[in-house]
Design a protein around this motif. Structure first.
Motif, PDB file in Angstrom:
ATOM      1  N   LEU A  70       0.813  -1.218   0.000  1.00 48.48           N
ATOM      2  CA  LEU A  70       0.000   0.000   0.000  1.00 48.48           C
ATOM      3  C   LEU A  70       0.847   1.269   0.000  1.00 48.48           C
ATOM      4  N   ILE A 106      -1.008  -6.025   5.448  1.00 50.90           N
ATOM      5  CA  ILE A 106      -1.569  -4.714   5.133  1.00 50.90           C
ATOM      6  C   ILE A 106      -0.444  -3.733   5.376  1.00 50.90           C
ATOM      7  N   VAL A 110      -4.163   3.009   4.792  1.00 50.73           N
ATOM      8  CA  VAL A 110      -5.378   2.560   4.100  1.00 50.73           C
ATOM      9  C   VAL A 110      -6.272   3.773   3.883  1.00 50.73           C
ATOM     10  N   MET A 114      -9.190   3.001  -1.011  1.00 50.15           N
ATOM     11  CA  MET A 114      -8.562   1.693  -1.134  1.00 50.15           C
ATOM     12  C   MET A 114      -9.282   0.640  -0.297  1.00 50.15           C
ATOM     13  N   ILE A 118      -9.409  -3.510  -0.716  1.00 49.50           N
ATOM     14  CA  ILE A 118      -8.765  -4.468   0.187  1.00 49.50           C
ATOM     15  C   ILE A 118      -9.786  -5.486   0.668  1.00 49.50           C
TER      16      ILE A 118
END
Lengths: 247, 176
Positions: A70, A106, A110, A114, A118
């Motif tokens: 990410l 992860i 976030v 997104m 996910i």
């Protein structure tokens, strides 16, 4: 563990098995199987183990993780996967598909944009599956918590098994997280997978309850980052998120 | 090229562009700054003509759009959009083209310059996304950073986070 095979028959010379250039020598079969048993023909070398332990041993030593990054933490994750720290030695490899992945790092901030993606990837992974939240952002939103487009912790979207704080965590910390995840996997039971709709609904209800409690006592969320890597006890079942998820 | 030389060259170029612009867009409000940058303020209805003239200005056509910025003047109730232009090749001319529009989301609207400088396409989408300015005639005016479902324009000074409480974190949450 010795290599055994059926004895050659009298009317035929013993076959010479060659595998990858290695000549396999015949060894005596396991004598715990009675000489006249028909099992002798199909299972010359038998060993006994608890199936659950065997399966967990296999699973915990072949945790394949998804090729998915990410933010800046993903760089550190790649470093951990590469030659110097070498996740391969724990049986963990990058897989380029959620269908082939057992768990997901992860690795980074976030965003609200997104998060549904996910969630989709998580839903596409086959059970059983585990999630490792890497870095401050994935744990709680980190330095960006409170920004208009940042989810304050991926556990608001999908259940998390291991939290590894840090900004970013050192590869050593990430390896520690992976080893703790292996411990979790070794505690797995042979529960029916996927869980029934009723079980899922119960999980979701308890997760929502926990979320509400979380909101009421906001600010205690950072408390769970005190340890190096916090592990969720195994008896807490992860919720699968929203209802109607295809399993 | 030393700083002094550059300022001299830019000032000369700015004067040239200023007189070129005065003939095609007389309503434009122009000023040459001490560092040689030309400031051009126009009304939204003159923006397209002024931009076209600057892109073709003689002897320094401003072919390079470096940046498009949005400024929220919340006290005045206005939103300003600034186009930063350079002549290519070389640093001879530097122009900032400024246009102001109403701050009200329904009325905040200026013509798109994506037809003159393709760079403006993404930059204008960003300003639309974060400040809520509509660019008339833009080829593809969608949000560029945020999700289509996002409510509001977060770089406005009076933006309020509309997300559910579980998704919002305030400074107080960490000081508890």
């Amino acid at each position: 563990m010795g290599v055994t095979r059926r004895r050659g028959r009298a009317d035929r010379p013993e076959s010479k098995i060659r595998l990858a250039g290695i000549h396999m020598v015949e060894e005596p079969a396991d004598h715990s199987v009675p000489r006249r048993s028909p099992l002798r023909k199909v299972l010359p070398g038998v060993f006994v183990a608890e199936f659950q332990k065997l399966m967990n041993w296999g699973r915990s030593n072949s945790l394949w993780y998804m090729t998915f990054g990410l933010a800046c933490c993903a760089i550190e994750m790649m470093a951990t996967g590469a030659a110097r720290w070498d996740l391969d030695r724990f049986g963990s490899f990058f897989r380029a598909s959620p269908r082939q992945s057992d768990f997901m790092f992860i690795s980074g901030t976030v965003t609200e944009k997104m998060a549904p993606r996910i969630k989709l990837l998580y839903d596409q992974m086959a059970e059983p599956k585990w999630i490792l939240a890497m870095g401050a952002c994935a744990c709680t939103g980190g330095p960006y918590a409170g920004a208009y487009n940042v989810v304050p912790g991926i556990d608001k979207v999908i259940p998390v098994d291991v939290y590894v704080p840090g900004c970013p965590p050192r590869p050593e910390a990430l390896l520690d997280g992976l080893l703790r995840m292996q411990e979790l996997v070794k505690q797995e039971g042979l529960r029916p997978v996927p869980r029934t709709a009723a079980q899922r609904a119960k999980d979701n209800a308890s997760r929502r309850e926990a979320e509400r409690a979380d909101v009421e006592t906001a600010g205690q969320g950072v408390g769970r980052m005190e340890n190096d890597a916090a592990v969720r006890p195994n008896n807490e079942q992860p919720g699968t998120g929203e209802e109607g998820v295809s399993t | 090229m030393t700083g002094g030389d550059l300022t001299e060259k830019r000032t000369a170029a700015a004067e040239a562009i200023r007189s070129y612009l005065a003939s095609s867009v007389p309503s434009a409000d122009t000023a040459v700054r001490p560092d040689g940058e030309l400031e051009v303020r126009v009304a939204p209805r003159d923006l397209l003509r002024a931009a076209q003239a600057l892109a073709e200005a003689e002897p320094y056509p401003l072919r390079y759009l470096s940046c498009v910025s949005g400024v929220d003047w919340v006290e005045r109730g206005r939103i300003e959009v600034v186009y930063s232009l350079y002549s290519m090749p070389g640093p001879e001319a530097k122009v900032s083209l400024r246009v102001e529009t109403d701050r009200d989301v329904a009325r905040a609207s200026i013509p798109s310059l994506a037809g003159i400088w393709p760079t403006a396409d993404f930059h204008e989408r960003e300003i639309y996304d974060l400040l809520g300015v509509t660019f008339e005639g833009h080829p593809d005016l969608r949000r560029i950073l945020l999700d289509e479902s996002f409510v509001g324009h977060p770089l406005r000074k009076d933006f309020v986070d509309q997300r559910p409480a579980a998704r919002r974190v305030t400074r107080g949450d960490y000081q508890a």
